[in-house]
Write an enzyme that holds these catalytic residues in place. Structure first.
Site, PDB file in Angstrom:
ATOM      1  CG  ASP A   1      -5.939  -2.646  -4.708  1.00  0.00           C
ATOM      2  OD1 ASP A   1      -6.756  -2.094  -3.969  1.00  0.00           O
ATOM      3  OD2 ASP A   1      -4.717  -2.440  -4.654  1.00  0.00           O
TER       4      ASP A   1
ATOM      5  CB  SER B   1      -0.968  -0.034   1.191  1.00  0.00           C
ATOM      6  OG  SER B   1      -2.005   0.893   1.020  1.00  0.00           O
TER       7      SER B   1
ATOM      8  CG  HIS C   1      -5.330  -2.501  -0.944  1.00  0.00           C
ATOM      9  ND1 HIS C   1      -4.467  -1.972  -1.884  1.00  0.00           N
ATOM     10  CD2 HIS C   1      -4.937  -1.979   0.256  1.00  0.00           C
ATOM     11  CE1 HIS C   1      -3.605  -1.155  -1.289  1.00  0.00           C
ATOM     12  NE2 HIS C   1      -3.867  -1.155   0.008  1.00  0.00           N
TER      13      HIS C   1
END
Length: 422
Positions: A327, A232, A361
């Site tokens: 994601d 991330s 994600h």
């Protein structure tokens, strides 16, 4: 103690090979002593570090011998369906919406109560066992590090020498670092955000450069350079670290961005990357109450945003890009593809890429409770993270092996180097 009816006097609920294990180890759940073809409900429950209660349940039918084996038998309905040996664990869901299972402290085990009940939501409990899932293996040391601008935790396996890894978490967590140390890496975990992201105006690379230098000075480190593990927001910081700081030999980039997303990045008091702007009004609300924010970041390739783009073509170390096709936090697959194309254009071959089409994600360590939505640190509302649950969990298992293989390959240890430090 749970009451067991007379016809279940010999009922046995077992966790094999044992009820105490490491966090990323699978267990085999078996039930014996039921009636032939009896239908029961299997349940699991656990409380996270914020005292949020998580539950899961699945309906199973015993075989002719009155036995159920989750490695063999399919769930007929419930939190998941089909043969999912670890389904009771990864499908643990919060009692209230939009909560992420919080597991950040290495010394506290993940405790799960697993039980078998008579058929139906209110079916009487027939048996219960406790699964204790430990993050830290025997012999691995945990040492808090507060030196200079470093604020983290160092995990060291016994003996050595070891490859050195910097785990660049978005927010502080010991989970991933500790599990990696169990596999034979010395791992220092630090956070990108030590304060609430919404209170931060700029980020600095200097503390992470200090962390790299700190690792390389450790007597038990045998690798000539450091690997950086990121996901991330940590992804673009890790890439910048590899561009600007010597000693970074391998980078694992998981569902990140190719530009300095949201914040300007400074190094040695100079701004090295402009912030890639985002527009919250582009968030897409859903009926669940959580929003999709995949497209709120502006295009890093637009002329006005090129100052935010990390010059990944200048990375001298090895790169492992990992992107999820579902994601919903941001377009990690698009960022990965653009970086791969750019590297090829510059004649670079120091990279490999992994793509999980149906994963979301939040790629966590294996068997971590799947999180479809939760609050976000930067935007002031809950968001959807994406991922088809069974495919997402399979991706997590596969990724753990790929990360270890990549880091061991590109951070080979030099025994003479380690010995010279002693």
């Amino acid at each position: 103690q749970s009451f067991i009816p007379l016809y279940c006097a010999f009922l046995r609920l077992q966790l094999l090979p044992r009820a105490r294990c490491l966090f990323d180890e699978p267990i085999q759940v078996k039930v014996a002593g039921l009636k032939s073809y009896q239908v029961v409900t299997m349940k699991a429950r656990s409380t996270d570090e914020r005292w949020v209660l998580f539950n899961s349940s699945a309906v199973y039918r015993a075989d002719e011998s009155g036995e159920i084996d989750l490695n063999r038998d399919p769930s007929l309905s419930g939190s998941y369906v089909g043969v999912e040996p670890m389904g009771l664990l990864w499908s643990l869901s919060p009692e209230t919406l939009h909560k992420h299972f919080t597991k950040t402290k290495a010394l506290i085990p993940h405790v799960v109560k697993i039980s078998v009940h008579e058929e139906g939501e209110e079916g009487q409990m027939l048996a219960e066992v406790t699964n204790e899932r430990f993050l830290i293996a025997d012999g691995v040391s945990r040492v808090p590090v507060s030196e200079g601008n470093i604020n983290g935790v160092l995990f060291t396996p016994p003996e050595g020498p070891f490859p050195a890894v910097l785990d660049l978490c978005t927010v502080m967590s010991e989970t991933r670092a500790c599990l990696l140390a169990n596999k034979g890496f010395m791992v220092l975990t630090v956070a990108v955000f030590n304060d609430k992201p919404r209170d931060i105006k700029e980020l600095h690379l200097d503390p992470h450069q200090e962390a790299v230098d700190y690792l390389l000075k450790q007597p038990k480190v045998g690798s000539k350079g450091v690997g950086v593990l990121s996901r991330s927001k940590g992804g673009d910081v890790a890439l910048a670290l590899a561009v600007f700081v010597p000693g970074v030999e391998a980078i694992v980039w998981i569902n990140g961005c190719s530009a300095s997303s949201g914040f300007p990045l400074f190094y040695r008091k100079c701004r090295i990357l402009s912030p890639l702007p985002f527009d919250i009004s582009k968030a897409i609300p859903t009926e669940s109450g959580a929003s999709i924010i995949k497209h709120i970041l502006e295009n890093p390739l637009a002329e006005e945003n090129k100052g935010s783009l990390v010059h990944v073509q200048k990375v001298k170390g090895r790169l492992l890009f990992v992107a999820s096709g579902d994601d919903l936090n941001w377009d990690s697959k698009g960022y990965m593809d653009e970086m791969v194309e750019r590297l090829k254009r510059y004649g670079k071959n120091n990279f490999e890429s992994v793509y999980y089409p149906l994963a979301g994600h939040l790629l966590e360590p294996p068997y971590y409770p799947f999180c479809p939505s939760s609050l976000h640190g930067v935007v002031p509302f809950p968001i959807l993270w994406g991922g088809e649950p069974t495919a997402h969990i399979a991706a997590e298992e596969d990724l753990l092996e790929k990360i270890q293989e990549f880091l061991k390959t590109h951070l080979s240890c030099d025994l003479a180097k380690s010995t010279s430090k002693l």
